[in-house]
Design a protein around this motif. Sequence first.
Motif, short mmCIF file in Angstrom:
data_model
loop_
_atom_site.label_atom_id
_atom_site.label_comp_id
_atom_site.label_asym_id
_atom_site.label_seq_id
_atom_site.Cartn_x
_atom_site.Cartn_y
_atom_site.Cartn_z
N ALA A 881 0.82 -1.22 0.00
CA ALA A 881 0.00 0.00 0.00
C ALA A 881 0.85 1.26 0.00
O ALA A 881 0.37 2.33 -0.38
N ARG A 882 2.12 1.16 0.43
CA ARG A 882 3.00 2.34 0.43
C ARG A 882 3.56 2.65 -0.95
O ARG A 882 4.08 3.72 -1.18
N ALA A 891 3.73 -6.15 -5.80
CA ALA A 891 3.79 -6.47 -4.38
C ALA A 891 2.45 -7.01 -3.89
O ALA A 891 2.39 -7.95 -3.07
N THR A 892 1.36 -6.46 -4.39
CA THR A 892 0.03 -6.94 -3.99
C THR A 892 -0.20 -8.36 -4.48
O THR A 892 -0.70 -9.22 -3.73
N ALA A 927 -7.54 -6.32 -1.49
CA ALA A 927 -6.26 -6.30 -2.20
C ALA A 927 -6.44 -6.71 -3.65
O ALA A 927 -5.81 -6.16 -4.56
N ARG A 928 -7.34 -7.68 -3.88
CA ARG A 928 -7.56 -8.13 -5.26
C ARG A 928 -8.20 -7.02 -6.09
O ARG A 928 -7.88 -6.83 -7.26
N TYR A 929 -9.11 -6.27 -5.44
CA TYR A 929 -9.71 -5.15 -6.16
C TYR A 929 -8.65 -4.08 -6.46
O TYR A 929 -8.61 -3.53 -7.57
N GLU A 930 -7.78 -3.79 -5.48
CA GLU A 930 -6.71 -2.82 -5.72
C GLU A 930 -5.81 -3.28 -6.87
O GLU A 930 -5.40 -2.49 -7.72
N ALA A 931 -5.50 -4.57 -6.90
CA ALA A 931 -4.67 -5.11 -7.98
C ALA A 931 -5.37 -4.95 -9.33
O ALA A 931 -4.74 -4.65 -10.35
N ALA A 932 -6.70 -5.15 -9.34
CA ALA A 932 -7.44 -4.98 -10.59
C ALA A 932 -7.35 -3.53 -11.07
O ALA A 932 -7.15 -3.27 -12.27
#
Length: 1009
Positions: A881-882, A891-892, A927-932
């Motif tokens: 997240a950083r 990283a995710t 996290a999966r949504y952020e990766a998407a």
Amino acid sequence: MPRRVGSEHPRVALIQRKLAPPPPPAPLVERPRLEQLLEALFERHRVVVVSATAGAGKTTAVAAAARRLTWPLAWLSVDRTDAAPGRLVTYLEAALARTRPELAGLASEALAAGIPHAEAVGLLIEAAGDAPLLIVLDDLERLGDAPEALAVIEALLRYAPPAVHVALISRRDVPSVLSVPSGHVSATISEGDLAFTVTEAAEALELLGERETDAAEVVAATGGWVTGVLFEAWRSAAHVAGLGGEADPLDGYLSSQLLEQLDPAARDFLVATSVLEEVTVARATALGQPAAAERVLALRAAHLPVVWGEGGTSMRCHPRFRDYLLARLERRGPDAVREVRVAHGRLLAREGHHEEATEVLLRAGADEQALTSAEQAIFPVIERLDGAVAERWLTALADVAPSGATQLTIAELALSLTGDDYRRGVRVADQLVELDERERLAHASDRAAGLMASLYAGVGRLDDAHAVLDAASGGLGASTVRYMLRMYEGGPAQPRPEPGGEEADGVLSYADYFCGRLDKLGEAPLSRWAYAVARPWQIAARAALGHTAEALELYEAAQDAGVMTVSLAVCPGPEVLMDAGRLEQARALIAHGRRLARATGALDLECVNRLMEGKLALRLERDPEAARAVLEQLERDLEPHAWPFLIGPINAWLGAALLLQGDDVAALARLSRAVEVLVDADLILELPTAAGYLAEAQWRAGDEEAADRAADLALDASHRLGSNHRLLQALTDYPAVVSRRIDAEQGADSAWHELGRALIAQGAGGLSVIGSVVELREFGEPALAIAGATVRARIAKSYELVAFLIVRGGDGVDRDELLDALFDGRADDSARSYLRQAIYWVRRALPEGGLLVEKRRVRLGAELTVSSESTTFEARLAEAARLQGEERLAATRAALELYDRGEYLAGAASGWVAARREQLAERALDARYEAAELAFAAGAYGDGRALAEQVLGADPLREAAWRLLMRIASALGDEDRVIATFRDCERALATIGTAPSAVTRELVERLRR
């Protein structure tokens, strides 16, 4: 043409004859018995030690056995000067590269990466791979007991792959410090194995024309000593029988039977040329020997213990014979010996071997003549990190070196900078001022200009730094310091020069860090010595970008390798330890760094160290009063030096302390000043922090527009920095800054929404433990890994117990709380018995003191290094997240790979496990949504769609994921899919009696246009 001061120095010329086996002697006695023995030992053992006195036939036997093998051969004959570890590494690399060209430069690059000599050789030999290889190190006794050189050899043995075999040849026993690493099967060949048998002696005597001589008597007289047999030491009346000739049995024979049979001119020739390992006509002539060609021709006809080169024009004396001749040379008296050795030094210099020439001439007391070669060789010596050799030369030549602008002066400046001895470097520069030569040197040598200006800047003498730069004629050194000076003076940014492979690269890294050009710190410096200065700031950059685990690992590796530089102790080390939450270690390192910084005389490093002390008091100790005391005193001491790179952060952290104390007016003034200074000087390292705190201060002052501007400035600075880490650290104290900005956003997918999710992730995970002694494997089939070995519990509750204790941490958990969490509140005898068994098993499994039970409280031992897969997963998400962009995506996804190994504590059914399982699933889904989203931003539409569909498969009500699928469809030009996705979203939301939000409807309309 005279050499210009500061001109490029030549590279060290390698002595190629060191890298090949010496030619076989004449006469050569075939010894299949010994060759087969050695061949078999090489095949069965990874290390073979051949240890015997001079003249025992060690080298000849090993070379002959090596020829029988089909393996490639890397040979190195070491000499006394190879005791310098950098030189030894250079020659080992060259020896290996002759048979494995792909290894050329590998150790040099490792040294350039700041890796110590022994570790560089470890990397070199590990890269040799799985193909068989024989490495022979001859004349190992010449290294003496030099610890650094022996450490290099030991590393070679330790890291050699199984297919690599090493032969160590020495006149004496291998030093005890050079122990063969465990697991390396070794063998030793000694005097008795090397001695001639009667049969071998008979063959040797026949080659010598001594057919009538009784071989048995010769072996009895010499003990089978090879040189004694071949060169007829048994004829000497003074001979004493025994292996190796314990009473110098060869001396009498060499004197009475060999040298005395030669004419005086030939004897003189042999003695005078004994300083040469290889004698040729040209080299002998260079030593002042008259009629060298005639002498060589005459000696060719004599029966001597020498090996002749092709064509009979060069000869190499047998080591024992050469030792004898050198001893004869020493008897000639100091003047005669000095004359020969000076001529030898001059010859080496003409051949381009300036390092060897310097050593020979210094030993001969010819300091003035050593000076020229030392000037040629000293920079290559420094570059390979043999600083001790360079310092010894500077000391030895101090009385003869001319004062003023010389190569040795520049070398001393370089050693001062890379060795963090600013006082020494400034003293050298000031001496040049007294001689009226400082500006002349700065004009003639860009390197010298850059060094002097850097040293002056470090001690706070900026006027002197500018005086040097004004005199410089231009170049990398001067332009790098000009770029750096913006940290000290502010003003418009100077163009950033490109690295050039000298000390300036280290200065460039220092400036890049404090200016916030962290993207540039991923580039490796082009030279080893530049790395010595650059490496700490590269570690600091990884920490500033949020790669805390990696930075901690790099810091600890440097600490373990004994390369704790002043710079590393002053700033990067404390920053990394603070990020890792290691209060006591950070406090101790800051105290140590202060002592180091004061010893260097570098005012900037000392001030940075004190800034770290103030940050520690605020960040980890949460003691604003102590932080203010440190920072306000630092500010007072810095009044004569208004350096932006310190004044900005000092005001930022004072403002943060004042915010904690509730003094909002003073905090606003401090933080406004911090942002003003940092913006004016374009220093972005601390700008996200300062602007983030300023946003809170402005809001408290009632100026919401100013608060929004400060928050946006912080976010923009984070984007320029390439990481959200510094901003998130500030926002952790004041998360309302994010909330207010999110409320002001029109859409639901802004950068502030993303930052808000990152802030939530920060609270979820700490720092994963690197190199854990105990690791709990939770995803998939549970297990404990203790010191790398997998241990499986007899009862499953043991895993739940360890998992619960890891998550809770602190001073442990009461037994009743454990019963409530792990047995859903059951406190009957069965549950208590089950808990006792789980505790008993864990205590047995963990190292002593790993699990403690005290007054009904159960806790993990404070000395136990423990981690779990779930906490590691959370920590990886927090670290991801950083980051930003593709780094964050990678990283995710890496964190999700850990989670996707299997169900959390599969088979466990307690309420606590179920809650923990749900908590981790939600974090994985986020996290999966952020990766998407990140994949979509990177243009990886297929990956983005797959990830978004995974999210919706688990949570079809996540409206943001439907919007993302619409945006992906639009980006691919598929308007029909945009509409179809919207319809799917409507159907999913209808199941709970709701409909798509206005944001989603507006998106559809916008995409349809």
